[in-house]
Design a protein around this motif. Structure first.
Motif, short mmCIF file in Angstrom:
data_model
loop_
_atom_site.label_atom_id
_atom_site.label_comp_id
_atom_site.label_asym_id
_atom_site.label_seq_id
_atom_site.Cartn_x
_atom_site.Cartn_y
_atom_site.Cartn_z
N MET A 248 29.70 -23.66 -18.22
CA MET A 248 29.87 -23.19 -16.81
C MET A 248 28.58 -23.25 -16.01
O MET A 248 28.61 -23.14 -14.78
CB MET A 248 30.35 -21.74 -16.81
CG MET A 248 29.30 -20.89 -17.44
SD MET A 248 29.42 -19.17 -17.21
CE MET A 248 28.08 -18.63 -18.25
N GLY A 249 27.38 -23.40 -16.71
CA GLY A 249 26.13 -23.33 -15.97
C GLY A 249 26.02 -21.95 -15.32
O GLY A 249 26.49 -20.95 -15.88
N PRO A 250 25.48 -21.86 -14.11
CA PRO A 250 25.37 -20.55 -13.45
C PRO A 250 26.70 -20.17 -12.78
O PRO A 250 26.71 -19.82 -11.60
CB PRO A 250 24.25 -20.77 -12.44
CG PRO A 250 24.25 -22.24 -12.17
CD PRO A 250 24.81 -22.95 -13.36
N GLY B 165 30.65 -31.60 -15.89
CA GLY B 165 29.26 -31.93 -16.19
C GLY B 165 28.88 -31.64 -17.63
O GLY B 165 27.70 -31.46 -17.93
N LEU B 166 29.84 -31.56 -18.51
CA LEU B 166 29.57 -31.14 -19.89
C LEU B 166 29.61 -32.28 -20.91
O LEU B 166 28.80 -32.31 -21.84
CB LEU B 166 30.59 -30.06 -20.31
CG LEU B 166 30.48 -29.70 -21.78
CD1 LEU B 166 29.38 -28.67 -21.99
CD2 LEU B 166 31.77 -29.23 -22.36
N LEU B 167 30.54 -33.23 -20.72
CA LEU B 167 30.79 -34.23 -21.78
C LEU B 167 29.53 -34.93 -22.27
O LEU B 167 29.38 -35.20 -23.46
CB LEU B 167 31.78 -35.29 -21.30
CG LEU B 167 33.26 -34.91 -21.27
CD1 LEU B 167 34.10 -36.12 -20.96
CD2 LEU B 167 33.70 -34.27 -22.58
N ILE C 20 25.46 -35.12 -4.34
CA ILE C 20 26.46 -35.56 -5.31
C ILE C 20 27.11 -34.35 -5.97
O ILE C 20 28.32 -34.30 -6.20
CB ILE C 20 25.82 -36.45 -6.40
CG1 ILE C 20 25.25 -37.70 -5.78
CG2 ILE C 20 26.84 -36.85 -7.46
CD1 ILE C 20 24.50 -38.56 -6.77
N PHE C 21 26.25 -33.39 -6.25
CA PHE C 21 26.71 -32.13 -6.83
C PHE C 21 27.81 -31.50 -5.99
O PHE C 21 28.87 -31.08 -6.47
CB PHE C 21 25.50 -31.19 -6.83
CG PHE C 21 25.38 -30.36 -8.03
CD1 PHE C 21 26.43 -29.57 -8.43
CD2 PHE C 21 24.20 -30.36 -8.76
CE1 PHE C 21 26.29 -28.78 -9.54
CE2 PHE C 21 24.07 -29.58 -9.86
CZ PHE C 21 25.12 -28.77 -10.26
N GLN C 22 27.56 -31.43 -4.68
CA GLN C 22 28.54 -30.82 -3.78
C GLN C 22 29.83 -31.62 -3.73
O GLN C 22 30.91 -31.08 -3.63
CB GLN C 22 27.99 -30.66 -2.35
CG GLN C 22 26.97 -29.55 -2.23
CD GLN C 22 27.49 -28.22 -2.77
OE1 GLN C 22 28.56 -27.77 -2.39
NE2 GLN C 22 26.73 -27.60 -3.65
N GLU D 189 20.16 -18.37 -20.93
CA GLU D 189 19.59 -18.17 -19.58
C GLU D 189 20.63 -18.43 -18.50
O GLU D 189 20.68 -17.76 -17.49
CB GLU D 189 18.38 -19.09 -19.36
CG GLU D 189 17.21 -18.82 -20.28
CD GLU D 189 16.58 -17.45 -20.04
OE1 GLU D 189 16.57 -17.00 -18.89
OE2 GLU D 189 16.13 -16.84 -21.03
N MET D 190 21.47 -19.44 -18.73
CA MET D 190 22.55 -19.72 -17.76
C MET D 190 23.52 -18.54 -17.72
O MET D 190 23.96 -18.11 -16.65
CB MET D 190 23.31 -21.00 -18.14
CG MET D 190 22.59 -22.28 -17.84
SD MET D 190 22.51 -22.59 -16.05
CE MET D 190 21.84 -24.24 -16.03
N VAL D 191 23.83 -18.01 -18.90
CA VAL D 191 24.78 -16.89 -18.97
C VAL D 191 24.17 -15.67 -18.26
O VAL D 191 24.86 -14.97 -17.50
CB VAL D 191 25.16 -16.59 -20.44
CG1 VAL D 191 25.99 -15.31 -20.55
CG2 VAL D 191 25.93 -17.77 -21.02
N VAL E 117 29.26 -21.91 -11.68
CA VAL E 117 29.40 -22.68 -10.42
C VAL E 117 30.79 -22.46 -9.78
O VAL E 117 30.90 -22.40 -8.56
CB VAL E 117 29.13 -24.18 -10.71
CG1 VAL E 117 29.38 -25.03 -9.49
CG2 VAL E 117 27.71 -24.38 -11.22
N PHE E 118 31.82 -22.32 -10.61
CA PHE E 118 33.17 -22.17 -10.04
C PHE E 118 33.70 -20.74 -10.13
O PHE E 118 34.87 -20.49 -9.87
CB PHE E 118 34.13 -23.15 -10.73
CG PHE E 118 33.68 -24.58 -10.52
CD1 PHE E 118 33.84 -25.19 -9.30
CD2 PHE E 118 33.00 -25.26 -11.53
CE1 PHE E 118 33.37 -26.47 -9.07
CE2 PHE E 118 32.52 -26.54 -11.32
CZ PHE E 118 32.70 -27.15 -10.09
N GLY E 119 32.81 -19.82 -10.54
CA GLY E 119 33.23 -18.43 -10.71
C GLY E 119 33.79 -17.83 -9.43
O GLY E 119 34.93 -17.34 -9.41
#
Ligand SMILES: C[S@@+](CC[C@H](N)C(=O)[O-])C[C@H]1O[C@@H](n2cnc3c(N)ncnc32)[C@H](O)[C@@H]1O
Length: 264
Positions: A59-61, A120-122, A34-36, A83-85, A63-65
């Motif tokens: 942004m999490g890790p 994935g933030l709201l 689902i993530f993909q 930790e994500m940053v 993901v779209f960087g």
């Protein structure tokens, strides 16, 4: 900081590696599939952004960087979880900047971004309306807002709610499920595109909407998948999930463009 925001911070601080593996599809299960699907949709929408800077909030890790940077865009990622940053920084992306922060940090980006991502933030925001307002405010006229949401009126959503309620009744059971990233302790907020998100964004001065749905299935929990089924299912879902089948889809992604001129 709101209590729910510090809960999200703690939760994601603890789950960086698990989240990273799912986002990179290093594990083949229903959740990473689902993530993909969500990543595919967002990357497709991102192609509309021809130049400038993308702000990825939550942004999490990162993901779209790499997709932003490979398109020649500058990338600014913000996340409440240090930790994500840290994970995002360890990717050593060029033309990228990362910050630890919450919604109140957004004021400095007012009217400055060519695109704002809110993926994935709201769910994790105490006040999603206020969050949407703050994020929309960062978008330049003619810039894009790309926002994902859990689909409120959908079968997987209802089934998931029923299970969550049952789990909280059977407390013992709940403790073992909570260890899985797919069922976080954080309250999951869901939205209807046509009656809630679209009117709100129109009011905020957005136009040219497109919404793509994902996870057109009855499944609402995670389970392992053999690689070939994982690939096929990802492909089927891209064909099945649509406006017409949205009542079976657990999530969606919206892209919209900000109008020129004054914003209310
Ligand atoms: C489900 S992940 C989404 C990550 C990424 N955007 C993606 O598409 O996979 C949610 C992210 O939002 C971050 N987050 C949650 N609440 C936040 C807040 N109030 N401010 C900033 N980031 C937040 C979490 O730390 C987490 O990394």
């Amino acid at each position: 900081m709101f209590d729910s925001h510090s809960k999200a911070k703690k939760y994601f601080d603890k789950n960086v590696e698990n989240y990273w593996k799912r986002s990179e599809a290093q594990v083949k299960n229903f959740s990473s599939m689902i993530f993909q699907r969500r990543i595919d949709i967002v990357e497709n929408f991102l192609r509309r952004v021809r130049k400038g800077t993308v702000l990825d909030f939550g942004m999490g890790p990162a993901v779209f960087g790499s997709s932003c940077i490979s398109q020649g865009l500058r990338y600014i990622g913000i996340d409440i979880s240090p930790e994500m940053v840290q994970k995002a920084k360890s990717l050593n992306l060029q033309n990228a900047e990362f910050m630890v922060g919450d919604i109140d940090l957004l004021g400095v980006f007012r009217n400055k971004m060519d695109a704002v991502l809110c993926i994935g933030l709201l769910d994790y925001l105490e006040d999603p309306e206020q969050g949407i307002l703050a994020l929309a405010d960062c978008v330049k006229p003619d810039g894009y807002l790309i926002l994902s949401f859990r689909n409120r009126f959908s079968l997987p959503r209802y089934l998931r709610d029923v299970l969550k309620i049952s789990l909280s009744v059977f407390h013992q059971c709940k403790l073992s499920w909570q260890k899985k990233a797919f069922f976080s302790e954080v309250h999951e907020k869901a939205f209807d595109y046509s009656t809630q998100l679209n009117p709100k964004l129109v009011h905020l001065g957005f136009r040219d909407f497109e919404v793509n749905y994902f996870n057109c299935s009855l499944f609402f929990f995670n389970f392992p998948l053999p690689s070939w089924i994982w690939r096929k299912w990802r492909c089927w879902d891209s064909q099945l999930a649509s406006q017409r089948t949205r009542f079976l889809c657990s999530g969606g992604v919206i892209v919209a463009k900000r109008r020129q001129g004054d914003i209310p």
